[in-house]
Write a protein that holds these residues in place. Structure first.
Motif, PDB file in Angstrom:
ATOM      1  N   PHE C  98       7.499  -8.922 -11.813  1.00 32.78           N
ATOM      2  CA  PHE C  98       6.818  -8.945 -10.525  1.00 32.78           C
ATOM      3  C   PHE C  98       5.475  -8.340 -10.452  1.00 32.78           C
ATOM      4  O   PHE C  98       4.585  -8.914 -10.617  1.00 32.78           O
ATOM      5  N   MET C 102       1.955  -9.154 -11.289  1.00 36.29           N
ATOM      6  CA  MET C 102       0.920  -8.727  -9.969  1.00 36.29           C
ATOM      7  C   MET C 102      -0.549  -9.130 -11.154  1.00 36.29           C
ATOM      8  O   MET C 102      -1.462  -8.398 -11.104  1.00 36.29           O
ATOM      9  N   ARG C 109      -7.753 -12.460 -13.212  1.00 38.05           N
ATOM     10  CA  ARG C 109      -8.807 -13.368 -11.288  1.00 38.05           C
ATOM     11  C   ARG C 109     -10.217 -12.402 -11.830  1.00 38.05           C
ATOM     12  O   ARG C 109     -11.257 -12.783 -11.874  1.00 38.05           O
ATOM     13  N   GLU C 116      -6.588 -19.581 -10.979  1.00 39.38           N
ATOM     14  CA  GLU C 116      -5.721 -18.803 -10.391  1.00 39.38           C
ATOM     15  C   GLU C 116      -4.297 -19.025 -11.003  1.00 39.38           C
ATOM     16  O   GLU C 116      -3.364 -20.056 -11.596  1.00 39.38           O
ATOM     17  N   THR C 117      -3.716 -18.372 -10.610  1.00 34.58           N
ATOM     18  CA  THR C 117      -2.166 -17.829 -10.959  1.00 34.58           C
ATOM     19  C   THR C 117      -0.947 -18.146 -10.212  1.00 34.58           C
ATOM     20  O   THR C 117      -1.574 -17.380  -8.487  1.00 34.58           O
ATOM     21  N   PHE C 119       2.618 -18.874  -8.477  1.00 36.49           N
ATOM     22  CA  PHE C 119       4.377 -18.169  -9.984  1.00 36.49           C
ATOM     23  C   PHE C 119       5.500 -19.414  -9.241  1.00 36.49           C
ATOM     24  O   PHE C 119       5.193 -19.244  -8.027  1.00 36.49           O
TER      25      PHE C 119
ATOM     26  N   ARG D  25      -7.776 -20.148  -1.544  1.00 44.50           N
ATOM     27  CA  ARG D  25      -7.068 -19.828  -3.580  1.00 44.50           C
ATOM     28  C   ARG D  25      -6.402 -21.373  -3.625  1.00 44.50           C
ATOM     29  O   ARG D  25      -6.414 -22.047  -4.604  1.00 44.50           O
ATOM     30  N   LEU D  92       2.746 -13.369  -2.473  1.00 45.09           N
ATOM     31  CA  LEU D  92       3.150 -12.053  -2.358  1.00 45.09           C
ATOM     32  C   LEU D  92       3.279 -10.520  -2.727  1.00 45.09           C
ATOM     33  O   LEU D  92       1.983 -11.017  -3.625  1.00 45.09           O
ATOM     34  N   ARG D  93       3.625  -9.535  -1.377  1.00 49.62           N
ATOM     35  CA  ARG D  93       2.557  -9.052  -2.651  1.00 49.62           C
ATOM     36  C   ARG D  93       2.760  -7.703  -3.408  1.00 49.62           C
ATOM     37  O   ARG D  93       2.814  -6.939  -3.389  1.00 49.62           O
ATOM     38  N   ALA D  94       4.467  -7.513  -2.603  1.00 50.04           N
ATOM     39  CA  ALA D  94       5.298  -6.464  -2.715  1.00 50.04           C
ATOM     40  C   ALA D  94       6.566  -7.156  -3.069  1.00 50.04           C
ATOM     41  O   ALA D  94       7.259  -7.705  -2.598  1.00 50.04           O
ATOM     42  N   PHE D  98       9.441  -9.479  -2.458  1.00 49.32           N
ATOM     43  CA  PHE D  98       9.863 -10.809  -3.905  1.00 49.32           C
ATOM     44  C   PHE D  98      10.926 -11.350  -3.450  1.00 49.32           C
ATOM     45  O   PHE D  98      11.183 -12.048  -3.323  1.00 49.32           O
ATOM     46  N   VAL D 118       6.029 -22.291  -4.546  1.00 47.31           N
ATOM     47  CA  VAL D 118       4.833 -21.589  -5.412  1.00 47.31           C
ATOM     48  C   VAL D 118       4.274 -20.790  -4.988  1.00 47.31           C
ATOM     49  O   VAL D 118       4.304 -20.439  -3.700  1.00 47.31           O
ATOM     50  N   PHE D 119       4.244 -19.344  -5.668  1.00 48.10           N
ATOM     51  CA  PHE D 119       3.914 -17.820  -4.585  1.00 48.10           C
ATOM     52  C   PHE D 119       1.996 -17.840  -5.389  1.00 48.10           C
ATOM     53  O   PHE D 119       1.867 -18.230  -6.933  1.00 48.10           O
ATOM     54  N   PHE D 120       1.174 -17.614  -4.122  1.00 47.33           N
ATOM     55  CA  PHE D 120       0.202 -16.880  -5.168  1.00 47.33           C
ATOM     56  C   PHE D 120       0.072 -15.628  -5.063  1.00 47.33           C
ATOM     57  O   PHE D 120       0.562 -15.176  -3.717  1.00 47.33           O
ATOM     58  N   THR D 121      -0.330 -14.831  -5.388  1.00 48.35           N
ATOM     59  CA  THR D 121      -0.977 -13.383  -5.819  1.00 48.35           C
ATOM     60  C   THR D 121      -2.258 -12.959  -4.371  1.00 48.35           C
ATOM     61  O   THR D 121      -3.148 -14.049  -5.360  1.00 48.35           O
ATOM     62  N   PRO D 122      -2.861 -12.088  -3.700  1.00 40.54           N
ATOM     63  CA  PRO D 122      -3.615 -11.587  -3.147  1.00 40.54           C
ATOM     64  C   PRO D 122      -4.393 -11.023  -4.009  1.00 40.54           C
ATOM     65  O   PRO D 122      -4.494 -10.937  -4.494  1.00 40.54           O
ATOM     66  N   THR D 123      -6.275 -11.021  -3.362  1.00 37.93           N
ATOM     67  CA  THR D 123      -6.804  -9.893  -4.339  1.00 37.93           C
ATOM     68  C   THR D 123      -5.954  -8.658  -3.928  1.00 37.93           C
ATOM     69  O   THR D 123      -5.890  -8.593  -2.695  1.00 37.93           O
ATOM     70  N   GLU D 124      -6.935  -7.663  -4.696  1.00 32.65           N
ATOM     71  CA  GLU D 124      -6.301  -6.237  -4.327  1.00 32.65           C
ATOM     72  C   GLU D 124      -6.522  -6.217  -3.081  1.00 32.65           C
ATOM     73  O   GLU D 124      -5.747  -4.998  -2.851  1.00 32.65           O
ATOM     74  N   GLN D 125      -7.740  -5.634  -2.780  1.00 34.90           N
ATOM     75  CA  GLN D 125      -7.813  -5.694  -1.778  1.00 34.90           C
ATOM     76  C   GLN D 125      -7.405  -6.494  -0.374  1.00 34.90           C
ATOM     77  O   GLN D 125      -7.005  -4.952   0.386  1.00 34.90           O
ATOM     78  N   THR D 127      -3.650  -6.373  -1.327  1.00 32.39           N
ATOM     79  CA  THR D 127      -2.360  -5.912  -1.309  1.00 32.39           C
ATOM     80  C   THR D 127      -1.800  -5.517  -0.445  1.00 32.39           C
ATOM     81  O   THR D 127      -0.348  -5.367  -0.179  1.00 32.39           O
ATOM     82  N   PHE D 128      -2.219  -4.577  -0.051  1.00 31.58           N
ATOM     83  CA  PHE D 128      -1.418  -4.037   1.254  1.00 31.58           C
ATOM     84  C   PHE D 128      -1.619  -3.960   2.276  1.00 31.58           C
ATOM     85  O   PHE D 128      -1.529  -3.401   3.533  1.00 31.58           O
TER      86      PHE D 128
ATOM     87  N   GLU E 124      -7.421   0.592  -3.887  1.00 34.56           N
ATOM     88  CA  GLU E 124      -6.402  -0.973  -4.301  1.00 34.56           C
ATOM     89  C   GLU E 124      -7.012  -1.535  -5.248  1.00 34.56           C
ATOM     90  O   GLU E 124      -5.889  -2.634  -6.233  1.00 34.56           O
TER      91      GLU E 124
ATOM     92  N   GLU F  99       6.645   1.678  -1.374  1.00 40.14           N
ATOM     93  CA  GLU F  99       5.918  -0.273  -1.301  1.00 40.14           C
ATOM     94  C   GLU F  99       5.567  -0.096   0.836  1.00 40.14           C
ATOM     95  O   GLU F  99       4.241   0.124   0.877  1.00 40.14           O
ATOM     96  N   GLN F 103       0.998   1.380   1.292  1.00 38.91           N
ATOM     97  CA  GLN F 103       0.901   0.889   2.567  1.00 38.91           C
ATOM     98  C   GLN F 103       0.041   1.278   3.585  1.00 38.91           C
ATOM     99  O   GLN F 103      -1.165   1.580   3.760  1.00 38.91           O
TER     100      GLN F 103
END
Lengths: 160, 160, 160, 160, 160, 160
Positions: C98, C102, C109, C116-117, C119, D25, D92-94, D98, D118-125, D127-128, E124, F99, F103
């Motif tokens: 994971f 990430m 990106r 777009e990824t 999972f 997305r 999915l962030r953390a 997960f 299906v899972f997407f992950t966020p832009t880094e900004q 993430t938290f 981030e 985690e 955050q």
């Protein structure tokens, strides 16, 4: 030959196929297993403590000569000591479990140095199974027959 | 009473206080333990396979009637089967360990359904101890006496 | 209606039942899938890059009109861009996966904002399956028929 | 061409920039998205279920032809089935996320085999960023304008 | 007032925007920082040890009165002791990092009880940035300008 | 020389040997430490907020010239700003902690850019110690003398 008594503690609300799988794996490794059923921490348990003890005894009746099912309260380390258990058995499924279990094993080692904690992992098909998810599905009337023993299903049907 | 033979596999380069701690916890739970020493995967092991078998036998000599130390190659599931082991013993320290161990336990269950994997956790003081770190400190001439048995220290001094 | 082309990159040494499971899940979600086979990072791959492309094409031949299997080198983001892919498909099994995933999703990106990824997670029975474990078992002559397609078994038998 | 309807379930109390980012997305990957707003599990939600549906519809109004926002109760697998959705979308962030998500995806696969998660992950900004943290800051009167859409800010100001 | 000297060790191949961000956060907390550059463990580093020391000194030249950049070999605990450092500074991005760092902090505490390890977390936008990924992208000729200082870019262009 | 004021926030119900260990590590790194005691989130705290402030002040009285113990409510970022703190100190034990802490550090950086969060790790013997476990053992009348200062023990005895 060793004389080993293992305690397997949990809330078991309800007792899932994953719990059952663990007991079947452990039953040939230890001379005796005590399934210790704790009062539920949450407000509204699916089954009362007495019902849970009954259900587990029924599911595991083929091992009745080697497995005892009993409620317990108080500190697990004290309970294990009073009952002469020298092994604590726990299941490990996920990383989140793992850290909590490491913590409890460490604390119990301080409270009861003679009680050794050992961990079993479930068959893959039960890796993602948890009592809380089963509880939630049952409350919404979903089909939980893949997750619990027919004994649990029968009890649920009487409930709803 | 059960008749349990446990295999405890590893590279043990070197055998640390953490490995020793695990054996001391397991020795009263099983009738017999086979410490199975694998050839090192890395290029330059600290100790040869023979040296590692000798060291472990020396460290564990007080249990010589119940513990056997032996080299092994090939698939662990096959080795365990040939030797009549019905339990595999592994240590769990960290989350990273945990996922690899879950994977291996799952694969071994498919290859050898009669071999059950159980996990022990170390005393806190050995939670962060690993053979690879000991190896690195030893190579730089650092003091590893807190991490390994005097037998290992004596062997290291002959080496460097 | 959308027009989606997904790239599914990997080393696939060998292509496991887990990889196959993922493709079968993804094939109805996207218009087209490109399985992009990378050169192996390790020294001694089980199968050459050409063999791996052949094996995967054979395993997935029922989808030949919608799935292309092709080798690739260089940056995945560039490859996806050249081939007009707008989705990257990856499998997620474990926490260790994971975090790496990430990281890669985040980097890709930046390198390719239009890609777009997403999972997928495997069926439980493949949760603990990895190509590296299959490789290791195969090298020791163990039975891997539960983990790979008969096509892979046939190729392995020709090898050993 | 595929015909894909994705359901994106959540409590969304409040709908954050992270949730919004995920929808943006996903919107080009699926033909239709149903944002399914669940009743809050906690006692005192920041916004009522109706308010949350209104807010999300307003934030996403530019996609009104392809995105539907609706409350739901009961089992998600049933809801998805009734609405003809074949994809479930999750963020999915953390690592903690997960494992819970793996569990839910696995259970939903058993309850609704045709629904693929299906899972997407966020832009880094983002993430938290989590709704619970935004809720806590808002309750103490802190500035949440970096974390939510102006629509949410406006609604909060009417509240406090 | 305290007199604190912090050592910030790493391979820094290359020094990324994430490393730079950490130093900028730490520079006001300690009286002096020693950036200790280790020889690369891998076979083919992107930059030689000397180049890496030069690059870092150049990137951090505005802090030249308070930050020293120097190569080091051997045990970090010994190096820190010789240089009078009482703090070790490390960055934490991911769970995988975390466990390794816990292990190193624990070992270093045994080897050098006066050396306290403290952890910083990155902004981030650098959470998913790692030197190994930058190295891989650079080798394939990808654009790394978002990940490293212009000094590193200039050096890379001279290389390829 | 730097002028650093660190805030160390927590519920501290009760203040454990692990919390105390962290303060002893931090006290030489910063000019001043403010232990900020939050109201308990749970319903029935073991000790009231006032009791907790008193206990901590007593445990840390040897550092009374450099450490202030005070209750706080509201946003931590606001509290730190009002008190002129430029550092936030947190302990890290487990991945699950990690985690959540990442955050909070990220959110606090947005709310208070001048406040830098740094993390300490406990001595191994306190790695698995948590206030919630101590609370539970104390409630069942178990022996917590290995986990807390004699001051806490004395207060507990007056309670039960």
């Amino acid at each position: 030959m060793k004389n080993t008594t293992a305690v397997y503690p949990g809330t078991f609300d309800p007792f899932t196929r994953g719990h059952e799988d663990l007991v079947r794996r452990a039953v040939d490794m230890f001379d005796r297993i005590i399934v210790a059923v704790a009062a539920s921490a949450g407000k509204g348990p699916l089954f009362s403590l007495d019902e849970r003890v009954d259900i587990i005894a029924e599911v595991l009746q083929e091992f009745a000569d080697r497995i005892e099912v009993t409620p317990f309260t108080g500190l697990l380390a004290d309970f294990a000591h009073r009952r002469g258990a020298n092994v604590m058995v726990r299941g490990l499924r996920a990383v989140t479990d793992f850290e909590y279990e490491m913590q409890m094993a460490s604390i119990n080692r301080k409270l009861a140095p003679d009680l050794e904690t050992v961990f079993f992992t479930p068959t893959e098909q039960y890796t993602f199974l948890s009592a809380s998810v089963v509880r939630e599905i049952a409350r919404f009337g979903g089909d939980v027959s893949a997750f619990v023993h027919p004994t649990v299903i029968a009890r649920l049907q009487r409930k709803f």
